[in-house]
Write a protein that holds these residues in place. Sequence first.
Motif, PDB file in Angstrom:
ATOM      1  N   TRP A 184       6.869  -7.479   0.982  1.00 60.45           N
ATOM      2  CA  TRP A 184       7.530  -6.207   0.688  1.00 60.45           C
ATOM      3  C   TRP A 184       8.333  -5.767   1.897  1.00 60.45           C
ATOM      4  N   CYS A 185       9.181  -4.795   1.678  1.00 56.24           N
ATOM      5  CA  CYS A 185      10.054  -4.356   2.758  1.00 56.24           C
ATOM      6  C   CYS A 185      10.322  -2.866   2.619  1.00 56.24           C
ATOM      7  N   THR A 186      10.295  -2.162   3.743  1.00 59.18           N
ATOM      8  CA  THR A 186      10.756  -0.776   3.774  1.00 59.18           C
ATOM      9  C   THR A 186      12.140  -0.795   4.405  1.00 59.18           C
ATOM     10  N   TYR A 187      13.098  -0.208   3.676  1.00 54.35           N
ATOM     11  CA  TYR A 187      14.505  -0.399   4.049  1.00 54.35           C
ATOM     12  C   TYR A 187      15.017   0.689   4.987  1.00 54.35           C
ATOM     13  N   THR A 188      14.245   0.926   6.054  1.00 48.13           N
ATOM     14  CA  THR A 188      14.778   1.736   7.142  1.00 48.13           C
ATOM     15  C   THR A 188      15.763   0.859   7.906  1.00 48.13           C
ATOM     16  N   ASP A 189      16.430   1.426   8.875  1.00 47.84           N
ATOM     17  CA  ASP A 189      17.300   0.626   9.745  1.00 47.84           C
ATOM     18  C   ASP A 189      16.765   0.773  11.159  1.00 47.84           C
ATOM     19  N   PRO A 190      16.183  -0.287  11.761  1.00 46.86           N
ATOM     20  CA  PRO A 190      15.945  -1.606  11.193  1.00 46.86           C
ATOM     21  C   PRO A 190      14.874  -1.574  10.085  1.00 46.86           C
ATOM     22  N   GLU A 191      14.881  -2.674   9.306  1.00 53.62           N
ATOM     23  CA  GLU A 191      13.932  -2.776   8.205  1.00 53.62           C
ATOM     24  C   GLU A 191      12.554  -3.242   8.702  1.00 53.62           C
ATOM     25  N   LEU A 192      11.537  -2.938   7.916  1.00 51.50           N
ATOM     26  CA  LEU A 192      10.178  -3.416   8.236  1.00 51.50           C
ATOM     27  C   LEU A 192       9.670  -4.222   7.045  1.00 51.50           C
ATOM     28  N   ALA A 193       9.534  -5.532   7.238  1.00 53.70           N
ATOM     29  CA  ALA A 193       9.109  -6.402   6.134  1.00 53.70           C
ATOM     30  C   ALA A 193       7.760  -7.016   6.461  1.00 53.70           C
ATOM     31  N   SER A 194       7.040  -7.373   5.412  1.00 51.48           N
ATOM     32  CA  SER A 194       5.686  -7.862   5.607  1.00 51.48           C
ATOM     33  C   SER A 194       5.347  -8.902   4.556  1.00 51.48           C
ATOM     34  N   ILE A 195       4.580  -9.904   4.957  1.00 53.91           N
ATOM     35  CA  ILE A 195       4.040 -10.872   3.988  1.00 53.91           C
ATOM     36  C   ILE A 195       2.666 -11.321   4.469  1.00 53.91           C
ATOM     37  N   GLY A 196       1.780 -11.534   3.534  1.00 52.19           N
ATOM     38  CA  GLY A 196       0.435 -11.995   3.886  1.00 52.19           C
ATOM     39  C   GLY A 196      -0.362 -10.900   4.565  1.00 52.19           C
ATOM     40  N   MET A 197      -1.328 -11.348   5.387  1.00 50.93           N
ATOM     41  CA  MET A 197      -2.225 -10.378   6.020  1.00 50.93           C
ATOM     42  C   MET A 197      -1.607  -9.781   7.280  1.00 50.93           C
ATOM     43  N   ASN A 198      -1.788  -8.489   7.443  1.00 49.40           N
ATOM     44  CA  ASN A 198      -1.471  -7.908   8.748  1.00 49.40           C
ATOM     45  C   ASN A 198      -2.790  -7.812   9.533  1.00 49.40           C
ATOM     46  N   GLU A 199      -2.706  -7.257  10.730  1.00 51.12           N
ATOM     47  CA  GLU A 199      -3.926  -7.212  11.567  1.00 51.12           C
ATOM     48  C   GLU A 199      -5.008  -6.366  10.912  1.00 51.12           C
ATOM     49  N   ARG A 229      -2.601 -17.862 -17.103  1.00 52.58           N
ATOM     50  CA  ARG A 229      -2.074 -17.758 -15.734  1.00 52.58           C
ATOM     51  C   ARG A 229      -2.560 -16.461 -15.090  1.00 52.58           C
ATOM     52  N   ARG A 230      -3.008 -16.575 -13.835  1.00 55.67           N
ATOM     53  CA  ARG A 230      -3.550 -15.403 -13.136  1.00 55.67           C
ATOM     54  C   ARG A 230      -2.601 -14.965 -12.024  1.00 55.67           C
ATOM     55  N   ALA A 231      -2.566 -13.659 -11.786  1.00 56.48           N
ATOM     56  CA  ALA A 231      -1.716 -13.140 -10.701  1.00 56.48           C
ATOM     57  C   ALA A 231      -2.385 -13.410  -9.356  1.00 56.48           C
ATOM     58  N   ASP A 232      -1.586 -13.788  -8.378  1.00 63.00           N
ATOM     59  CA  ASP A 232      -2.096 -14.015  -7.024  1.00 63.00           C
ATOM     60  C   ASP A 232      -1.149 -13.292  -6.064  1.00 63.00           C
ATOM     61  N   TYR A 233      -1.667 -12.280  -5.402  1.00 64.80           N
ATOM     62  CA  TYR A 233      -0.811 -11.445  -4.547  1.00 64.80           C
ATOM     63  C   TYR A 233      -0.920 -11.819  -3.070  1.00 64.80           C
ATOM     64  N   THR A 234      -1.559 -12.972  -2.773  1.00 66.70           N
ATOM     65  CA  THR A 234      -1.816 -13.305  -1.363  1.00 66.70           C
ATOM     66  C   THR A 234      -0.528 -13.250  -0.527  1.00 66.70           C
ATOM     67  N   PHE A 235       0.546 -13.778  -1.088  1.00 67.04           N
ATOM     68  CA  PHE A 235       1.787 -13.798  -0.308  1.00 67.04           C
ATOM     69  C   PHE A 235       2.878 -12.963  -0.970  1.00 67.04           C
ATOM     70  N   LEU A 236       2.488 -11.825  -1.502  1.00 63.86           N
ATOM     71  CA  LEU A 236       3.486 -10.903  -2.057  1.00 63.86           C
ATOM     72  C   LEU A 236       4.168 -10.180  -0.888  1.00 63.86           C
TER      73      LEU A 236
END
Length: 483
Positions: free
Chosen positions: A347-362, A338-345
């Motif tokens: 993550w979130c930075t827990y500031t208030d408000p929070e900043l979450a991300s998935i997939g590609m950004n710009e 089995r291979r790792a695939d991080y394409t849709f890993l």
Amino acid sequence: MASYDFDIGVLGGGSAGLTVAAGSAQLGAKTLLIDKEGRLGGDCLHYGCIPSKTLIRTAHVYHLMKRAADFGLPDVEMKPIDFRNVSGRIKSVISKIQDHDSVERFCGLGARVEFGEPAFIDEHSVRLNRQTYSAKNWVIATGSSPLIPQVEGLDVTSYLTNREIFYLERLPSSLIIFGGGPIGIEMAQAFNRLGTKITVIQRSGQILPKEDKDMADQVMVVLKREGIRFHLNASIVSAQELGNERAVVVRTDDRATVTLKAETILVATGRKPNIEGLGLDMIGVAFDDKGVKVDERMRTSQKHIYAAGDVNGGYLFTHAAGYEGGIVVSNAIFHLPRRADYTFLPWCTYTDPELASIGMNETAAKKAGIEYSTWTEEFRANDRSLAEGEETGKIKMILNEKETPIGVQIFGPHAGELVNEWVAVFNGGVKLSRLLSAVHPYPTISEINKKVAANFFSKKIFSDKVKKGLKFFFNLRGRACGV
Ligand SMILES: Cc1cc2nc3c(=O)[nH]c(=O)nc-3n(C[C@H](O)[C@H](O)[C@H](O)COP(=O)(O)OP(=O)(O)OC[C@H]3O[C@@H](n4cnc5c(N)ncnc54)[C@H](O)[C@@H]3O)c2cc1C
């Protein structure tokens, strides 16, 4: 065939190591788990995710108390904080979770747990507390530590890292934070809200450098509004101990130098892998400054030795460590490649408000040469956000040239929860039209996920072409009001 004491030996009882040990032991593999700290749980439980999120919650409540009038409530008399009570709460949350990560539990699952500092003596054996343990497979899951920058005078100046900051006896009156990454930024907001005067020094031109600048800048606007000061494009020249305070000389982006003073310093300038003393050189396991080198199956240059979690220098998150631990179990115990695939890993930075991300950004899409379009929706247009008094932020969806979503970033209330719907969308291959047609309960903040999809489709549905067609077929008669 060679015989070993154990089927699998795991070095490090944090998120990655515990996942491997629990999985392997429950599958019937004779499992050894070794940690040097004398307790299980790793950085996430003791010095990372859990203490930081507990502190952030306390700071959020205090912040809301100060904002009582915004919710139509009488003003609250704000008393100063006794940080011993705050760290007491942190310790009590940790101790509840510690039960889950206890030696007894792992022993119950079938794994043997030993404490101490192991070192490889050959490719299949480690020496620990004057004993030798051999295993068919080994997993290096020893995590990471704060990377202390080379700054003149810092070696003789007292400073804090994530290992000390949650266990202070007193709330510092002022704090200079080295580094504007997720750890520095989360701590900046939490301590600022509790009453510490905060200055953040960041080397690059934006905080949270892994995020798109427009999203990171929105976080900075909120933090600045709350009173945090920032030096971007700044380098730290020197640090000095001045009795009750510390002085830090900073070179700013206009090449001027300024001297900042604060009660203490928090160093949050990155992480380094915990590989010292393991004897990796001796057994031919390749590594560099970032970490132990692994392939997609988490195998090191010695194929029966794996490395998972922060120590391999990939994605430094607990959920990434757990995911990689699962990859190791598949490969080492099930013998499934089995291979790792991080394409849709996500993550979130827990500031208030929070900043979450998935997939590609710009930034990532540009780097990959992908033609993309962005679609946004503001939280101030979400009814529940208004009711909650949480109007700041936006969601940004990125579509490729085929109009398929390739990434989403959310800066807003509960973004870390909202992104989970996108986890399902991306991993389940759910079409955007399906997300749009799925009914979401009203009023919920997560309606924003559907709304951003609607913004994309409305351009198509409410186009002049569609209107003309409907007029032609069904004799619709157009506007009833205005021009
Ligand atoms: C302040 C802070 C906040 C964070 N917040 C989040 C968050 O909100 N969400 C998130 O996903 N991630 C967060 N992280 C990152 C997260 O903590 C790590 O990614 C995660 O702990 C990595 O797991 P790991 O198993 O690789 O390492 P660890 O959890 O650190 O475990 C490594 C273990 O190895 C042991 N060890 C070290 N050296 C040796 C040795 N030589 N021999 C034997 N054992 C050894 C250690 O004692 C430790 O128990 C945060 C980190 C910090 C510092």
